[in-house]
Each structure stands twice: as C-alpha cells, then as structure tokens.
Design a protein around this motif. Structure first.
Motif, PDB file in Angstrom:
ATOM      1  N   UNK A 185     -11.282   2.787 -20.660  1.00  0.00           N
ATOM      2  CA  UNK A 185     -10.719   2.313 -21.928  1.00  0.00           C
ATOM      3  C   UNK A 185     -11.723   2.354 -23.069  1.00  0.00           C
ATOM      4  N   UNK A 186     -13.003   2.164 -22.763  1.00  0.00           N
ATOM      5  CA  UNK A 186     -14.004   2.173 -23.829  1.00  0.00           C
ATOM      6  C   UNK A 186     -14.043   3.519 -24.533  1.00  0.00           C
ATOM      7  N   UNK A 187     -13.751   4.592 -23.807  1.00  0.00           N
ATOM      8  CA  UNK A 187     -13.753   5.922 -24.410  1.00  0.00           C
ATOM      9  C   UNK A 187     -12.597   6.155 -25.357  1.00  0.00           C
TER      10      UNK A 187
ATOM     11  N   UNK B 132     -20.056  -9.334 -16.213  1.00  0.00           N
ATOM     12  CA  UNK B 132     -20.828  -8.110 -16.464  1.00  0.00           C
ATOM     13  C   UNK B 132     -19.936  -6.988 -16.962  1.00  0.00           C
ATOM     14  N   UNK B 133     -18.753  -6.813 -16.351  1.00  0.00           N
ATOM     15  CA  UNK B 133     -17.905  -5.689 -16.740  1.00  0.00           C
ATOM     16  C   UNK B 133     -17.377  -5.848 -18.165  1.00  0.00           C
ATOM     17  N   UNK B 134     -17.099  -7.094 -18.594  1.00  0.00           N
ATOM     18  CA  UNK B 134     -16.600  -7.285 -19.950  1.00  0.00           C
ATOM     19  C   UNK B 134     -17.723  -7.108 -20.978  1.00  0.00           C
ATOM     20  N   UNK B 135     -18.909  -7.592 -20.653  1.00  0.00           N
ATOM     21  CA  UNK B 135     -20.034  -7.398 -21.565  1.00  0.00           C
ATOM     22  C   UNK B 135     -20.352  -5.914 -21.729  1.00  0.00           C
ATOM     23  N   UNK B 136     -20.317  -5.169 -20.622  1.00  0.00           N
ATOM     24  CA  UNK B 136     -20.584  -3.731 -20.683  1.00  0.00           C
ATOM     25  C   UNK B 136     -19.532  -3.018 -21.517  1.00  0.00           C
TER      26      UNK B 136
ATOM     27  N   UNK C  83     -17.703  -4.265 -23.976  1.00  0.00           N
ATOM     28  CA  UNK C  83     -17.898  -4.581 -25.389  1.00  0.00           C
ATOM     29  C   UNK C  83     -19.062  -3.784 -25.970  1.00  0.00           C
ATOM     30  N   UNK C  84     -20.141  -3.626 -25.193  1.00  0.00           N
ATOM     31  CA  UNK C  84     -21.295  -2.841 -25.661  1.00  0.00           C
ATOM     32  C   UNK C  84     -20.904  -1.383 -25.901  1.00  0.00           C
ATOM     33  N   UNK C  85     -20.162  -0.805 -24.965  1.00  0.00           N
ATOM     34  CA  UNK C  85     -19.799   0.611 -25.065  1.00  0.00           C
ATOM     35  C   UNK C  85     -18.711   0.852 -26.117  1.00  0.00           C
TER      36      UNK C  85
ATOM     37  N   UNK D  76     -16.552  -7.265 -29.865  1.00  0.00           N
ATOM     38  CA  UNK D  76     -17.113  -8.578 -29.575  1.00  0.00           C
ATOM     39  C   UNK D  76     -16.017  -9.486 -29.035  1.00  0.00           C
ATOM     40  N   UNK D  77     -16.433 -10.452 -28.193  1.00  0.00           N
ATOM     41  CA  UNK D  77     -15.551 -11.531 -27.767  1.00  0.00           C
ATOM     42  C   UNK D  77     -15.739 -12.667 -28.770  1.00  0.00           C
ATOM     43  N   UNK D  78     -14.700 -13.055 -29.499  1.00  0.00           N
ATOM     44  CA  UNK D  78     -14.872 -14.129 -30.489  1.00  0.00           C
ATOM     45  C   UNK D  78     -15.484 -15.370 -29.866  1.00  0.00           C
ATOM     46  N   UNK D  79     -16.273 -16.089 -30.643  1.00  0.00           N
ATOM     47  CA  UNK D  79     -16.989 -17.257 -30.148  1.00  0.00           C
ATOM     48  C   UNK D  79     -16.020 -18.284 -29.568  1.00  0.00           C
TER      49      UNK D  79
END
Length: 264
Positions: free
Chosen positions: A162-164, A185-189, A191-193, A197-200
């Motif tokens: 999905x990131x692509x 880990x998978x959600x942080x990765x 968001x990076x790719x 961002x995940x809202x605060x």
C-alpha cells in the motif's frame, strides 16, 4: 463564522456486519448472528445510518456485501441510501459461500474523480483496499480505505504494498481497521515509507464496551490541519467509530457536495 476554514468531516467505522457485541463471551454465545439474518441487524443499520448523516466521507469495514446473514442485503448500498450519500463504492474481501461476504465500503457526499480496487497480499487471500481521488492535480485528496490482516507478517506485507500506491501524493488519508496499534513496527515503517503520520494521541476504539486498544486509525499527510480527532461513544458494533474534522486550507481543493444519484 466569516473567515473560518472549510472543514471535512470524516468517519471510519468497523460495523461488524451490523451486529452488536457487548461482552467477549458473546462472540461465542451470539456467534449464530454471524451466520444467520436477524431483526437486530436491520435496526442497527438504521441507527448507524443516522450517525453517518453528519459526515462527508465515511470508510466502512466489515460490511456484508450481500449474503445469507444480511438477508442478501448489500450493507454499503443500504447505508448510503438511508444516510443520503450520493456516491458509494464497495469491495468484497472474503466470501464464505452464501453464508457471509465481508467487505469494505466508501460513502461520500463529494464525487470522486477516480476509484480503484486493489487486492492485498497475504497467506489467506481476499483482503483488499479502495483508493479514491477527490479533485485533480497537486491539490487533489487521495483517500484509502482498508481492513488489514490479524497476523503481523501479513499486515507488514499488505502495508508494504500500500505504501507504493500513495507515497507520491502530497495530500493523503488512510482510513480503516489496521488490527495493530500506532506504535507497532509495521505501522511505523508504513508511515515512514508512505510519508504519513499517526495523529497524536492513542485513541482507543476496541472493544466498544470497554475500549483498551487503538487499532482503528486515520493516517494523514504531515501538511494536513486536523481540527479534531476522537472515538465516539457508540456501541452498535464491537468497534467504536473514529471521527475526524479536517481543516481544508489552500493545500487541498475539493469539488462541492453533490445531491446526485448513487453509484457503485
């Protein structure tokens, strides 16, 4: 108020095919509701439709696309019709013969200029995503609706795919049931790719009767201006709906609301 920014009202909701669950043991004692039609399901759908009337765009998970348990009713179409959404789309994910046909849905008062369906990788086939574009060019809004797998490895594969799809776009919303928390880990990765961002705030949405897990999310591009984000105290499903109000500034330009005919 004069000069106030125009806002977009968003809702993401796993509706559990219109079934209410009030305790963990009901997954067993009321399991027949996942297989057979019942009057409570229609009453729940009507109540959910009333809730949805207050929103511009709604992402649905665990809608039944028309099987025995729903009385062969496409719940995305039903909710769109009863809540007055002129544009609706759905994607069937997993089908168990004629008994159950789970899927995802997108309801909108704004006409999308593009809607695509994407199948997702995973050991158990069937899950997918809807990708919609509202507007044109650099000011268009790209929106993705998804419901990810329960297993971490499968989720990581799905998020990598999905990131692509969205990493090149400046204005992106990803809405759905991720089955994982904001710190995974998978959600942080992802968001990076994908540049998201995940809202605060750790907004708890599951289970609806005593929320202890943050697994439903609306991810956004960093340039977006969030006015409000929170889970609603609603118990029509085993998830609570996640609502967001987004201020629309010059970065995003959307078509006006429409009262046109429904479309699939």
């Amino acid at each position: 108020m004069i000069g106030a920014p125009r806002q977009l009202r968003l809702l993401s909701y796993n509706i559990q095919a219109g079934t209410t669950t009030g305790k963990y043991r009901e997954y067993v004692t009321h399991s027949w509701r996942q297989l057979l039609p019942n009057h409570q399901r229609v009453a729940n759908l009507d109540a959910i439709a009333e809730l949805l009337r207050d929103y511009d765009i709604v992402a649905l998970q665990e809608v039944d696309c028309g099987s025995l348990r729903s009385g062969f009713l496409n719940q995305a179409k039903y909710l769109a019709s009863h809540a007055g959404f002129p544009f609706w789309h759905y994607r069937g994910n997993r089908k168990v013969g004629v008994i159950a046909h789970a899927g995802i849905g997108l309801l909108s008062r704004i006409e999308p200029s593009l809607v695509e369906e994407h199948g997702l990788p995973g050991a158990i086939p069937g899950r997918g995503a809807l990708v919609a574009r509202f507007g044109e060019g650099e000011q268009a809004l790209w929106l993705m609706v998804l419901h990810l797998a329960l297993g971490r490895r499968a989720r990581a594969q799905q998020l990598k795919y999905l990131s692509g799809l969205v990493r090149e776009y400046p204005n992106v919303l990803v809405m759905g049931d991720f089955n994982t928390g904001p710190g995974s880990r998978e959600l942080r990765t992802f968001c990076d790719h994908a540049g998201l961002v995940v809202p605060a705030g750790d907004v708890m949405t599951f289970p609806s009767w005593n929320p202890q897990r943050s697994i439903d999310h609306i991810l956004v591009s960093p340039r977006m201006d969030i006015a409000e984000l929170g889970a609603l105290p609603i118990r029509f499903s085993d998830h609570r709906p996640l609502a967001m109000r987004l201020n629309l500034n010059g970065a995003v330009e959307l078509p006006e609301h429409s009262d046109g005919n429904q479309q699939q």
